[in-house]
Design an enzyme around this catalytic site. Structure first.
Site, PDB file in Angstrom:
ATOM      1  N   GLY A 233      35.374  21.614  32.703  1.00 39.02           N
ATOM      2  CA  GLY A 233      34.842  22.557  31.776  1.00 39.02           C
ATOM      3  C   GLY A 233      33.470  22.721  31.768  1.00 39.02           C
ATOM      4  N   TYR A 311      39.076  37.893  35.132  1.00 33.73           N
ATOM      5  CA  TYR A 311      38.334  37.536  34.167  1.00 33.73           C
ATOM      6  C   TYR A 311      37.144  38.465  33.707  1.00 33.73           C
ATOM      7  CZ  TYR A 311      40.392  33.152  35.500  1.00 33.73           C
ATOM      8  OH  TYR A 311      41.186  31.988  35.983  1.00 33.73           O
ATOM      9  N   CYS A 338      44.216  49.267  46.173  1.00 29.92           N
ATOM     10  CA  CYS A 338      44.565  50.291  45.200  1.00 29.92           C
ATOM     11  C   CYS A 338      44.614  49.823  43.743  1.00 29.92           C
ATOM     12  CB  CYS A 338      45.886  51.153  45.701  1.00 29.92           C
ATOM     13  SG  CYS A 338      45.812  51.185  47.414  1.00 29.92           S
TER      14      CYS A 338
END
Ligand SMILES: *Cc1c(COP(=O)(O)O)cnc(C)c1O
Length: 404
Positions: A233, A311, A338
């Site tokens: 993390g 995100y 697209c």
């Protein structure tokens, strides 16, 4: 990565040359950056001597895994596929931990047969199942139990994992219940308490809170864990607004924690090892101008690199041939797919650009190639590894014939 006479280089190879040889879009990694990231990680935590298990989900190129293995690093895997790949890369099974909320029976059996260091389990049902399989095999299996410490990691919400309402880990109450239930089991050896509160965390403070919660849970459990797996993390510097993570502080709060708890620390870093070690090289196909916006249409798209679309992640885009003529106008760097979200970056100024120019999207080593897809039936890009003056294809460009 560096500029020489305004031309971008990866180590000692000019990006212009890489593009000429391998085309665009392509992922381009610096081996020496990966190595220095690992060395720095080890150096920063030298005083606690942790076991590093690279989070394979962040990058699963086998050549990269082999290089990481050479530096003594193990693997954190989240599927049978990643476990197989890590073993194939030569990583010792005693340096492999298996995480994930939904391991299938087949995956658990496979992990047991391979004698890995730990299966980090995340629900009572999963632990019951591991015990059942272990009983049949007449084995005692080493497991970790993942605690949900109910911490806000202050990262992007979509990549946080340590909140009470996230699907990951067990609440304190259930965690303690399981310790009680299985602490004298003949088939389970509870070796580890594991946590992972999220990704791209740039402050040590969520980790500090997490360690407090772990400490209190250990005391309540009255149980001795051989390992404390703190997950991954740690964030990296994607742009000038990102804070640089304070490794020194994190190391010192862990050291303090270890004075009360005598356990071996495990880390599962992904992004902090590989994130800033790669560029996605791309060519400008068209520039479409409106009054307000220059749309820079690239040959790379969200199928090649999905983080911005998935995100809202912000990745710098740089030119491979720098010039000083800045155009003050909104630029939108988009792909050909697209979808309106097929957009990499909006920026208020950029150097003068022409169709056919080449650019690099930065810091794409983690959650880049692994998230690529064939959406719009586009082929996946190649991966190229640079080592000083050498460039080597470590994954070939997919061919249309193989996907049609
Ligand atoms: C994703 C993940 C990691 C790696 O996270 P990074 O932010 O890339 O360091 C480590 N452990 C677990 C359990 C994960 O799910």
């Amino acid at each position: 990565m560096n500029y020489r006479n305004n031309n971008l280089y990866v180590e000692n190879v000019s990006v212009q040359k890489i593009i000429k040889k391998f085309g665009t879009p392509s992922y381009c990694y610096s081996l020496n950056k990966i190595k220095s990231n690992i060395r720095n990680y080890k150096k920063n935590f030298r005083s606690i001597n942790p076991l590093l298990c690279f989070a394979v989900k962040s990058n699963s190129n086998i050549q990269i895994l082999k290089e990481i293995k050479k530096m003594g690093v193990g693997a954190d895997v989240v599927s049978k596929g990643e476990l197989l790949l890590s073993l194939k890369a030569g990583i010792n099974s005693k340096k492999i931990v298996f995480s994930g909320v939904g391991k299938s029976q087949d995956e658990i059996k496979f992990a047991i047969n391979k004698n890995i260091l730990l299966i980090n389990a995340e629900s009572e049902s999963e632990i019951d199942l591991i015990e059942k399989i272990a009983k049949v095999k007449n084995k005692k299996i080493n497991i970790g139990i993942r605690l949900n410490p109910n911490i806000d990691s202050k990262s992007i919400r979509k990549i946080s994992t340590g909140n009470r309402d996230d699907k990951f880990g067990l609440t304190e109450k259930n965690f303690l219940k399981i310790i009680k239930k299985y602490k004298s089991s003949n088939n389970l050896n509870i070796k580890c308490l594991s946590v992972h509160i999220g990704s791209q965390i740039t402050s040590y403070k969520p980790y500090e809170k997490m360690l407090k919660v772990i400490s209190s849970v250990i005391k309540k459990s009255n149980y001795n864990f051989d390992f404390i797996d703190l997950g991954g993390g740690i964030g990296i510097k994607y742009n000038n607004d990102t804070k640089i993570f304070n490794y020194y502080k994190y190391n010192s709060i862990i050291k303090k924690f270890l004075t009360d708890h005598k356990s071996k620390i495990i880390f599962e870093p992904g992004r902090s090892i590989i994130g800033d070690a790669a560029l996605l090289l791309t060519k400008v196909i068209y520039i479409k101008k409106t009054n307000k916006i220059n749309f820079v249409i690239l040959d790379a798209a969200m199928n090649d690199f999905m983080r911005p679309a998935l995100y809202g992640a912000v990745h710098k885009i740089i030119s491979i041939n720098k010039n000083k003529k800045i155009i003050k106008k909104n630029h939108e760097f988009v792909g050909p797919i697209c979808e309106t979200t097929d957009k990499f970056l909006s920026i208020s100024k950029f150097q003068t650009l022409n169709e056919g120019d080449c650019l690099a999207i930065c810091d794409v080593g983690a959650y880049g190639m692994v998230l690529s897809s064939n959406y719009n039936l586009r082929t996946k890009p190649p991966e190229i590894l640079i080592n000083n003056s050498l460039s080597k294809v470590i994954k070939k460009r997919q061919k249309l014939i193989n996907i049609i």
